[in-house]
Scaffold this motif. Sequence first.
Motif, PDB file in Angstrom:
ATOM      1  N   ALA A  64       0.521  -1.324   0.088  1.00 44.04           N
ATOM      2  CA  ALA A  64       0.044   0.083  -0.016  1.00 44.04           C
ATOM      3  C   ALA A  64       0.738   1.213   0.010  1.00 44.04           C
ATOM      4  O   ALA A  64       0.499   2.303  -0.746  1.00 44.04           O
ATOM      5  N   ILE A  65       2.004   1.454   0.644  1.00 49.70           N
ATOM      6  CA  ILE A  65       2.873   2.337   0.555  1.00 49.70           C
ATOM      7  C   ILE A  65       3.329   2.675  -0.627  1.00 49.70           C
ATOM      8  O   ILE A  65       3.581   3.729  -1.102  1.00 49.70           O
ATOM      9  N   LEU A  66       3.864   1.791  -1.597  1.00 52.91           N
ATOM     10  CA  LEU A  66       4.121   1.822  -2.662  1.00 52.91           C
ATOM     11  C   LEU A  66       3.152   2.044  -3.832  1.00 52.91           C
ATOM     12  O   LEU A  66       3.232   1.907  -5.067  1.00 52.91           O
ATOM     13  N   ARG A  67       1.993   1.988  -3.267  1.00 56.46           N
ATOM     14  CA  ARG A  67       0.789   2.107  -4.327  1.00 56.46           C
ATOM     15  C   ARG A  67       0.713   1.017  -5.351  1.00 56.46           C
ATOM     16  O   ARG A  67       0.678   0.877  -6.384  1.00 56.46           O
ATOM     17  N   ARG A  96      10.566   6.389  -7.959  1.00 60.89           N
ATOM     18  CA  ARG A  96      12.143   6.448  -7.853  1.00 60.89           C
ATOM     19  C   ARG A  96      12.467   6.559  -6.407  1.00 60.89           C
ATOM     20  O   ARG A  96      13.650   5.864  -6.137  1.00 60.89           O
ATOM     21  N   ARG A  97      11.751   7.238  -5.562  1.00 62.57           N
ATOM     22  CA  ARG A  97      12.390   7.710  -4.281  1.00 62.57           C
ATOM     23  C   ARG A  97      11.879   6.492  -3.285  1.00 62.57           C
ATOM     24  O   ARG A  97      12.692   6.083  -2.154  1.00 62.57           O
ATOM     25  N   LEU A  98      10.694   5.633  -3.639  1.00 61.19           N
ATOM     26  CA  LEU A  98      10.543   4.548  -2.967  1.00 61.19           C
ATOM     27  C   LEU A  98      10.402   3.236  -3.624  1.00 61.19           C
ATOM     28  O   LEU A  98       9.887   3.158  -4.604  1.00 61.19           O
ATOM     29  N   GLN A  99      11.362   2.270  -3.342  1.00 62.56           N
ATOM     30  CA  GLN A  99      11.484   1.229  -3.854  1.00 62.56           C
ATOM     31  C   GLN A  99      11.103   0.006  -3.060  1.00 62.56           C
ATOM     32  O   GLN A  99      10.922   0.033  -1.840  1.00 62.56           O
ATOM     33  N   MET A 100      11.179  -1.367  -3.886  1.00 65.03           N
ATOM     34  CA  MET A 100      10.741  -2.403  -3.125  1.00 65.03           C
ATOM     35  C   MET A 100      11.673  -3.599  -3.604  1.00 65.03           C
ATOM     36  O   MET A 100      12.208  -3.768  -4.638  1.00 65.03           O
ATOM     37  N   ILE A 101      12.080  -4.388  -2.256  1.00 62.85           N
ATOM     38  CA  ILE A 101      12.696  -5.837  -2.766  1.00 62.85           C
ATOM     39  C   ILE A 101      11.688  -6.780  -2.347  1.00 62.85           C
ATOM     40  O   ILE A 101      11.384  -6.776  -1.222  1.00 62.85           O
ATOM     41  N   ALA A 175      16.991  -1.560  -7.596  1.00 64.10           N
ATOM     42  CA  ALA A 175      16.445  -0.611  -6.978  1.00 64.10           C
ATOM     43  C   ALA A 175      17.438   0.513  -6.787  1.00 64.10           C
ATOM     44  O   ALA A 175      17.266   1.580  -6.781  1.00 64.10           O
ATOM     45  N   LEU A 176      18.910   0.092  -6.464  1.00 66.92           N
ATOM     46  CA  LEU A 176      19.692   1.193  -6.045  1.00 66.92           C
ATOM     47  C   LEU A 176      19.914   2.114  -7.261  1.00 66.92           C
ATOM     48  O   LEU A 176      20.414   3.133  -6.908  1.00 66.92           O
ATOM     49  N   ILE A 177      19.746   1.663  -8.345  1.00 66.92           N
ATOM     50  CA  ILE A 177      20.157   2.396  -9.564  1.00 66.92           C
ATOM     51  C   ILE A 177      19.422   3.648  -9.704  1.00 66.92           C
ATOM     52  O   ILE A 177      19.586   4.631 -10.272  1.00 66.92           O
ATOM     53  N   LEU A 178      18.285   3.655  -8.952  1.00 60.21           N
ATOM     54  CA  LEU A 178      17.130   4.850  -8.799  1.00 60.21           C
ATOM     55  C   LEU A 178      17.679   5.813  -7.904  1.00 60.21           C
ATOM     56  O   LEU A 178      16.876   6.671  -7.712  1.00 60.21           O
ATOM     57  N   GLU A 179      18.703   5.616  -7.139  1.00 55.81           N
ATOM     58  CA  GLU A 179      18.983   6.271  -5.930  1.00 55.81           C
ATOM     59  C   GLU A 179      17.967   6.429  -4.849  1.00 55.81           C
ATOM     60  O   GLU A 179      17.235   7.638  -4.781  1.00 55.81           O
ATOM     61  N   PRO A 180      17.196   5.256  -4.357  1.00 56.42           N
ATOM     62  CA  PRO A 180      15.928   5.696  -3.643  1.00 56.42           C
ATOM     63  C   PRO A 180      16.486   6.283  -2.187  1.00 56.42           C
ATOM     64  O   PRO A 180      17.519   6.236  -1.819  1.00 56.42           O
ATOM     65  N   GLU A 181      15.367   6.724  -1.583  1.00 59.31           N
ATOM     66  CA  GLU A 181      15.552   7.158   0.016  1.00 59.31           C
ATOM     67  C   GLU A 181      15.025   6.018   0.788  1.00 59.31           C
ATOM     68  O   GLU A 181      15.438   5.974   1.912  1.00 59.31           O
ATOM     69  N   PHE A 182      13.855   5.260   0.171  1.00 55.85           N
ATOM     70  CA  PHE A 182      13.020   4.530   1.421  1.00 55.85           C
ATOM     71  C   PHE A 182      12.767   3.183   0.538  1.00 55.85           C
ATOM     72  O   PHE A 182      12.588   3.165  -0.430  1.00 55.85           O
ATOM     73  N   ILE A 183      13.225   2.032   1.192  1.00 58.26           N
ATOM     74  CA  ILE A 183      12.988   0.837   0.930  1.00 58.26           C
ATOM     75  C   ILE A 183      12.093  -0.118   1.571  1.00 58.26           C
ATOM     76  O   ILE A 183      12.563  -0.128   2.708  1.00 58.26           O
ATOM     77  N   VAL A 184      11.150  -0.692   0.740  1.00 52.69           N
ATOM     78  CA  VAL A 184      10.496  -1.650   1.456  1.00 52.69           C
ATOM     79  C   VAL A 184      10.876  -2.837   1.106  1.00 52.69           C
ATOM     80  O   VAL A 184      10.922  -3.326  -0.132  1.00 52.69           O
ATOM     81  N   ALA A 185      11.188  -3.675   2.032  1.00 46.92           N
ATOM     82  CA  ALA A 185      11.813  -4.997   1.887  1.00 46.92           C
ATOM     83  C   ALA A 185      11.176  -5.932   2.442  1.00 46.92           C
ATOM     84  O   ALA A 185      10.676  -6.090   3.833  1.00 46.92           O
ATOM     85  N   ASP A 186      10.214  -6.837   1.550  1.00 43.38           N
ATOM     86  CA  ASP A 186       9.148  -7.728   1.911  1.00 43.38           C
ATOM     87  C   ASP A 186       9.907  -9.160   1.871  1.00 43.38           C
ATOM     88  O   ASP A 186      10.148  -9.884   1.199  1.00 43.38           O
ATOM     89  N   GLU A 187      10.220  -9.554   3.216  1.00 42.23           N
ATOM     90  CA  GLU A 187      10.727 -10.933   3.366  1.00 42.23           C
ATOM     91  C   GLU A 187      11.834 -11.099   2.476  1.00 42.23           C
ATOM     92  O   GLU A 187      12.017 -12.031   1.834  1.00 42.23           O
ATOM     93  N   PRO A 188      12.838 -10.261   2.452  1.00 44.51           N
ATOM     94  CA  PRO A 188      13.856 -10.426   1.455  1.00 44.51           C
ATOM     95  C   PRO A 188      14.737 -11.517   1.549  1.00 44.51           C
ATOM     96  O   PRO A 188      15.458 -11.901   0.793  1.00 44.51           O
ATOM     97  N   VAL A 189      14.887 -12.090   2.817  1.00 43.96           N
ATOM     98  CA  VAL A 189      15.717 -13.287   2.752  1.00 43.96           C
ATOM     99  C   VAL A 189      15.195 -14.704   3.293  1.00 43.96           C
ATOM    100  O   VAL A 189      15.763 -15.587   3.284  1.00 43.96           O
ATOM    101  N   SER A 190      13.890 -14.661   3.184  1.00 43.71           N
ATOM    102  CA  SER A 190      13.146 -15.851   3.875  1.00 43.71           C
ATOM    103  C   SER A 190      13.563 -17.147   2.893  1.00 43.71           C
ATOM    104  O   SER A 190      13.429 -18.403   3.330  1.00 43.71           O
ATOM    105  N   LEU A 213      19.945   5.243   3.592  1.00 44.52           N
ATOM    106  CA  LEU A 213      18.587   4.748   3.329  1.00 44.52           C
ATOM    107  C   LEU A 213      17.739   4.384   4.460  1.00 44.52           C
ATOM    108  O   LEU A 213      18.288   4.098   5.608  1.00 44.52           O
ATOM    109  N   THR A 214      16.559   4.359   4.276  1.00 41.94           N
ATOM    110  CA  THR A 214      15.433   4.054   5.448  1.00 41.94           C
ATOM    111  C   THR A 214      14.721   2.750   4.802  1.00 41.94           C
ATOM    112  O   THR A 214      14.679   2.614   3.677  1.00 41.94           O
ATOM    113  N   PHE A 215      14.502   1.811   5.579  1.00 43.41           N
ATOM    114  CA  PHE A 215      14.014   0.503   5.444  1.00 43.41           C
ATOM    115  C   PHE A 215      12.597   0.535   6.002  1.00 43.41           C
ATOM    116  O   PHE A 215      12.562   0.439   7.520  1.00 43.41           O
ATOM    117  N   LEU A 216      11.684  -0.248   5.540  1.00 43.18           N
ATOM    118  CA  LEU A 216      10.629  -0.704   6.149  1.00 43.18           C
ATOM    119  C   LEU A 216      10.958  -2.433   5.625  1.00 43.18           C
ATOM    120  O   LEU A 216      10.947  -2.855   4.771  1.00 43.18           O
TER     121      LEU A 216
END
Lengths: 348, 329, 298
Positions: A64-67, A96-101, A175-190, A213-216
């Motif tokens: 929802a944060i990333l629409r 660009r500023r809000l990215q997701m993994i 994600a990094l290539i866009l130089e984001p500020e905020f990243i939502v990482a959804d279970e990135p290592v599970s 960076l800031t992470f959720l």
Amino acid sequence: MGDTLLRVKDLRVHFPATRSWQEALHGERPVIRSVDGINLEIKRGEIFCLVGESGCGKSTTGKAILRLVTPTTGEIYYQGQSLYQLTRSAFRPYRRRLQMIFQDPFSSLDPAQTIQEIVAEGLAVHGLYPGRRERRDRVLQALDEAGLRPAKTFLHRYPHELSGGQRQRVVIAGALILEPEFIVADEPVSALDLSVRAEIIQLLLQLREKRGLTFLFITHDLALAKLIGDRLAVMYLGKIMETGTAASIIDQPLNPYTKALVSVIPSLHPVSPEQRLLLQGEIPNPRHIPAGCRFHPRCPVAQQEKCEVLEPPLELKQDDRYVACHLVPRPEGYVTPGIWEKRSRGTS
Amino acid sequence: MTAPLLEVRDLKVYFESERGRAQIVDGVSFSVEQGQALGLAGESGCGKTTTALAVMRLLGQGGQIAGGQILFNGEDVVQFDAERLRRFRWREVAIVFQGALNALNPVQRISNQIMEPMMWHEGLSAREAGLRAQELFELVGIERKRLTQYPHEFSGGMRQRAMIAMALACRPKLLIGDEPTTALDVMVQAQILDKLNQLRRELNLAMILITHDLALLRETCDRVAIMYAGKIAEYGRSDAVFANPQHPYTVKLLGASPDIHGDPEEARRVLTSTIPGHPPDLLDPPPGCRFHPRCELAFAPCHVTEPALITRGPDHVASCHLLENDTHG
Amino acid sequence: MIDVQHATVTGPLELPRRRLAEFWQAYRKNRRGVWGLGALLFLIAAALLSLFLPASFTHTGAVADILQPPNWRHWLGTDELGRDVLALVATGARTSLLIGITASLISVIVGTVIGVSAGYYGGWIDEILMRITDIFLVLPWLVLMLTLAALLGPSLFNIIVVIGLTGWTGTARIVRSQTLSIKERPFVERSVALGAGDLYIIWHHILPNVFSLIFANTVLVIAVTILSETSLSFLGMGDPLRVSWGSMLYHAFDSGAAALGAHWYLLPPGICVVVAVMAFTFVGQALDEVLNPRVKRS
């Protein structure tokens, strides 16, 4: 830790459910209340962990944060700007500023694209660095930063040739290539092996330091949340049960659900059997969320009069600790409830 | 001391493919006593699942037991003929897999699926099997009335319980669990492991639990074997192994597993010492110690000879050249 | 898993070359597919060669040459106008293949556009497009084609258009279902998160992943198209200025040659149609087996 970067206000995401013929007969329109009124505040530079079991709504919140899903009600403020009041095209620069993994590195990469194309996609979509040379250099830079070295050897590979850890690094590079500020990482290592997990976590921590960076960070693994999180929130059936500093919540949980959860997680320093609060039953079907406090049917200390009737608000109960539970006492002399009222008094 | 229920000696399992022969399990030895739980830990590709399948002779196409013995109550399972195998599987050893939905037939009621093996293997009548099925469900903690339902009507946790019930149908002496709770929620996982422990005590069941979750092993299993690239790196009593890890790989694995009751600062510090590289290609494993290309402590003998299992305590061995001249941990 | 330290730097073309080699390896195993491919290449060669035939072969011959059975001068005999049947069959190959391939391309393009739009956008667009598809599926194609051909008049161009605009339904359904499944995959969500618009996603993610399916499907469509064209021509709706296998059959019956038992005139075009259709079908099935993402394992 800095100022507030992201604010989630009273977010609700309800999905229409397929109704059975009985429900249709009665004219009922069942709804799955995936996210059912949550409030969050994430500060610049911090890693905020959103934890919970399956079906609690943590992934949906991230989307929802990333629409990527549309909220039913509620607001999301990024640096003060309400994201949902923007039109689709006005929102685009924010992508660009809000990215997701994503969780599954095996399906979050297009099998028909080369690594170069995948990482460069963000640039192509936003029309950045149109020169072929320049774009290629940016891709190499991003791959290198994500730990894929030598970067050149990855450009013309296809995803199926890479291991899970490598694929996840490709997603991170993209994600990094866009130089984001905020990243939502959804279970990135599970989905990754233990040793690979450690590498990716380390990479994320390094990126936080280097790029501010800031992470959720969304996860079901509380041990991981304790390791990586500055603050965290525990979700259950669409609501936040407890939020505050990560280490203190895990070491001294106040909400009965959190207490139970923490007590049953296996540890290399095992607790005695009496301290394990094994809950009965399973998480109820989100179509039929219990009335009152949604945890009350399984709660070992629920009290009939209050817990079955009234939904507990998320309130400040201790220093930097908000808990949604009738049975956790408020501090002495504290009058105002609610997470936002306190904030609006200029304490941040 | 009684002989162990299961004793695996120098087991070798090779897979033949068009690209060559992969030594998936290459000389693995361990034992399990009646009523005891052994944990097989390691990352993907280390050979733990293959070992478990080999014990039940369920290897399928391409996989061959190329050497070693699997002694169950003194008899070598490797030598069993088809008839003996039929009586062995499910009645003496049973297995529970990770994705229960894949192991259950979606178009058959659960009751049928539980009753079938009982009727086949033990010759029970339908009525007797039905009664036993009800008992089993009670044993694993599912309401009896759910017996007539279909798998898709069960939640993930309930399906795993149903799988366990099915596995226990013919009263085996050994239960193998291949990541039985990995895909489940924390609380459900705790419930199921609690139930398994209870069953182990009540039925004096022996268990082999395969998982990558070290903390889980610590809490559930009496003994543990850490596997790497088809070999055993460290083996012994779980409290000893985890309190005092001897093999460099074990140390790294522990470092990579954040603990819920650990100190986050310390954990973050340890996290920085990750394991470089990736597990070897088993078609062409590195010479000497299989872990040496990724080990920062590797020295001369590591590139040349495979280390033997060296005793580090009363029930604790590890295979590492570093330990050879060192008398204590 | 890749051992990166020892990997060679691959150029942008090496991978497609390798993939082609892998593809051929897999395709070779399907014997019918190889046979079909061989037959196809033979037919295409015949069609191309027919361009270089001396004019005398297709011009009307002397009356004495009419309906000659196979002999040393005319290997497959002559038709009712004294023309060499073998030459006619080769020329017919050109027409039938040309119409087959062109009309199929039209069908596939129309079908893909409809299928992707319906699958990707969903909602009322999907409903409308699928109802249109249903209508076209329900109408008997032969009657539809005959009607359109009668209305528009028999010419090469019209035949191609008619067949092309009626043969897209199968492609549309396959493409729609594949689009629906691809749309749900996480990499599409990633694209949205990066800021990609609908057209970008369709062009860069949906189509490339549907492509191999479309390719296999196209070949099968060609088989059907050739049959359709043959049918139309056989019923007299074909372009009268062009020789095709169907028109040969039409003339064979129309001129009474069939009644006279001129098997050398009837059989060759018929057999060619059968062979062509079978060849395309085998190749299409082989391609489907090799390329189908459901079956393919990476």
